[in-house]
Motif scaffolding. Structure first.
Motif, mmCIF file in Angstrom:
data_model
loop_
_atom_site.group_PDB
_atom_site.id
_atom_site.type_symbol
_atom_site.label_atom_id
_atom_site.label_comp_id
_atom_site.label_asym_id
_atom_site.label_seq_id
_atom_site.Cartn_x
_atom_site.Cartn_y
_atom_site.Cartn_z
ATOM 1 N N ALA A 106 9.311 -5.395 -32.311
ATOM 2 C CA ALA A 106 9.182 -5.000 -30.905
ATOM 3 C C ALA A 106 8.894 -3.513 -30.787
ATOM 4 O O ALA A 106 8.079 -3.081 -29.959
ATOM 5 N N LEU A 107 9.551 -2.721 -31.607
ATOM 6 C CA LEU A 107 9.357 -1.274 -31.576
ATOM 7 C C LEU A 107 7.936 -0.907 -31.996
ATOM 8 O O LEU A 107 7.305 -0.025 -31.401
ATOM 9 N N GLU A 108 7.409 -1.600 -33.012
ATOM 10 C CA GLU A 108 6.066 -1.289 -33.504
ATOM 11 C C GLU A 108 4.990 -1.545 -32.450
ATOM 12 O O GLU A 108 3.952 -0.893 -32.458
ATOM 13 N N LYS A 109 5.237 -2.485 -31.543
ATOM 14 C CA LYS A 109 4.258 -2.776 -30.502
ATOM 15 C C LYS A 109 3.993 -1.558 -29.627
ATOM 16 O O LYS A 109 2.872 -1.311 -29.212
ATOM 17 N N GLY A 110 5.028 -0.797 -29.317
ATOM 18 C CA GLY A 110 4.856 0.334 -28.416
ATOM 19 C C GLY A 110 4.945 1.693 -29.071
ATOM 20 O O GLY A 110 4.623 2.693 -28.450
ATOM 21 N N HIS A 111 5.377 1.735 -30.322
ATOM 22 C CA HIS A 111 5.615 3.032 -30.970
ATOM 23 C C HIS A 111 5.089 3.048 -32.405
ATOM 24 O O HIS A 111 5.743 3.545 -33.311
ATOM 25 N N GLU B 118 2.865 4.798 -33.998
ATOM 26 C CA GLU B 118 2.734 6.120 -34.645
ATOM 27 C C GLU B 118 4.093 6.701 -35.006
ATOM 28 O O GLU B 118 4.264 7.299 -36.058
ATOM 29 N N GLY B 119 5.079 6.532 -34.129
ATOM 30 C CA GLY B 119 6.425 7.032 -34.426
ATOM 31 C C GLY B 119 7.027 6.357 -35.648
ATOM 32 O O GLY B 119 7.659 7.008 -36.481
ATOM 33 N N ILE B 120 6.812 5.056 -35.782
ATOM 34 C CA ILE B 120 7.310 4.316 -36.954
ATOM 35 C C ILE B 120 6.607 4.827 -38.212
ATOM 36 O O ILE B 120 7.236 5.083 -39.240
ATOM 37 N N GLN C 72 5.229 7.727 -38.736
ATOM 38 C CA GLN C 72 5.690 9.078 -39.042
ATOM 39 C C GLN C 72 7.067 9.045 -39.700
ATOM 40 O O GLN C 72 7.320 9.761 -40.669
ATOM 41 N N THR C 73 7.955 8.213 -39.198
ATOM 42 C CA THR C 73 9.291 8.084 -39.789
ATOM 43 C C THR C 73 9.199 7.577 -41.222
ATOM 44 O O THR C 73 9.901 8.065 -42.108
ATOM 45 N N GLN C 74 8.329 6.606 -41.468
ATOM 46 C CA GLN C 74 8.167 6.085 -42.833
ATOM 47 C C GLN C 74 7.619 7.154 -43.773
ATOM 48 O O GLN C 74 8.048 7.264 -44.926
ATOM 49 N N ARG C 75 6.668 7.972 -43.284
ATOM 50 C CA ARG C 75 6.139 9.076 -44.108
ATOM 51 C C ARG C 75 7.246 10.069 -44.455
ATOM 52 O O ARG C 75 7.357 10.526 -45.595
ATOM 53 N N LYS C 76 8.073 10.407 -43.467
ATOM 54 C CA LYS C 76 9.174 11.348 -43.709
ATOM 55 C C LYS C 76 10.185 10.777 -44.697
ATOM 56 O O LYS C 76 10.706 11.495 -45.536
ATOM 57 N N ARG C 77 10.462 9.494 -44.589
ATOM 58 C CA ARG C 77 11.402 8.864 -45.528
ATOM 59 C C ARG C 77 10.846 8.904 -46.948
ATOM 60 O O ARG C 77 11.563 9.231 -47.886
ATOM 61 N N ARG C 78 9.550 8.555 -47.112
ATOM 62 C CA ARG C 78 8.951 8.592 -48.457
ATOM 63 C C ARG C 78 9.006 10.005 -49.032
ATOM 64 O O ARG C 78 9.321 10.196 -50.211
ATOM 65 N N LYS C 79 8.727 11.010 -48.204
ATOM 66 C CA LYS C 79 8.793 12.407 -48.665
ATOM 67 C C LYS C 79 10.217 12.765 -49.074
ATOM 68 O O LYS C 79 10.440 13.379 -50.121
ATOM 69 N N LEU C 80 11.206 12.384 -48.259
ATOM 70 C CA LEU C 80 12.601 12.652 -48.583
ATOM 71 C C LEU C 80 12.989 11.985 -49.900
ATOM 72 O O LEU C 80 13.660 12.581 -50.737
ATOM 73 N N GLU C 81 12.524 10.757 -50.116
ATOM 74 C CA GLU C 81 12.844 10.058 -51.368
ATOM 75 C C GLU C 81 12.186 10.729 -52.566
ATOM 76 O O GLU C 81 12.797 10.816 -53.639
ATOM 77 N N ARG C 82 10.967 11.229 -52.378
ATOM 78 C CA ARG C 82 10.325 11.958 -53.486
ATOM 79 C C ARG C 82 11.111 13.212 -53.843
ATOM 80 O O ARG C 82 11.253 13.577 -54.996
ATOM 81 N N GLU C 83 11.651 13.878 -52.823
ATOM 82 C CA GLU C 83 12.344 15.142 -53.042
ATOM 83 C C GLU C 83 13.803 14.974 -53.459
ATOM 84 O O GLU C 83 14.333 15.823 -54.174
ATOM 85 N N THR C 84 14.465 13.906 -53.012
ATOM 86 C CA THR C 84 15.903 13.784 -53.266
ATOM 87 C C THR C 84 16.331 12.503 -53.963
ATOM 88 O O THR C 84 17.466 12.394 -54.410
ATOM 89 N N GLY C 85 15.469 11.491 -54.015
ATOM 90 C CA GLY C 85 15.852 10.198 -54.580
ATOM 91 C C GLY C 85 16.012 9.159 -53.487
ATOM 92 O O GLY C 85 15.655 9.386 -52.329
#
Length: 179
Positions: free
Chosen positions: A138-143, A145-147, A149-162
């Motif tokens: 439901a969230l992906e239907k209206g948001h 780009e926000g989803i 962006q959040t996934q990109r930030k999570r992948r970056k955080l995992e690369r940097e911290t595990g």
């Protein structure tokens, strides 16, 4: 807040569990204690009547002004008080040596502050009644780009911290863990 006794923590939990309006994890003593572990300005006022705890008011002090514990990161804040107890905002602030309290997400049931509210609106929430996958679709239907962006930030955080994972532990506790 760092020096809360076991008695006050237990009173806090008991009072919070008795009022559904206080069911947010931001009203838990553990949240206040976590912020107090890294900040020196976190205080907790204890409201007592005849030696019995009837409420607690966690806040961050900046001179004579109180702010929510966790600042803008706190989605809910207010007084954790037994249902039906009578207290006034003026007496609370005076008793804490405060001249004001700047709040932004106060439960509507905290009527002692009714005369000091500038604006009211609905609070943010997640409806997970259909499960997380249904919520995400439901969230992906209206948001979308926000989803993304959040996934990109999570992948970056995992690369940097595990690994980063979300765990729910107990009735009100949820933590993001970075290893």
């Amino acid at each position: 807040a760092r020096d809360l006794t076991e008695r006050y923590v237990n009173d806090w939990i008991r009072i919070q569990q008795a009022d559904p309006d206080l069911s947010s994890p931001y009203f838990r003593p553990e949240f206040t204690q976590a912020v107090a572990a890294v900040r020196r300005d976190v205080q907790v006022a204890v409201l007592e009547e005849h030696g019995e705890t009837i409420g607690l008011f966690p806040f961050q002090r900046r001179r004579r002004t109180a702010h929510p514990v966790g600042g803008r990161l706190s989605d809910f804040h207010g007084v954790i008080a037994r249902p039906g107890e009578s207290w006034t905002a003026e007496d609370l602030l005076r008793g804490c040596g405060l001249s004001s309290w700047e709040f932004h997400h106060l439960p509507a049931s905290q009527s002692a502050f009714a005369g000091f509210i500038r604006q009211t609106e609905g609070s943010p929430y997640l409806d997970l009644s259909g499960g997380y996958d249904a919520y995400r679709r439901a969230l992906e239907k209206g948001h979308r780009e926000g989803i993304a962006q959040t996934q990109r930030k999570r992948r970056k955080l995992e690369r940097e911290t595990g690994e980063v994972r979300f765990e729910i532990g107990g009735q009100f506790e949820a933590f993001f863990l970075c290893h």
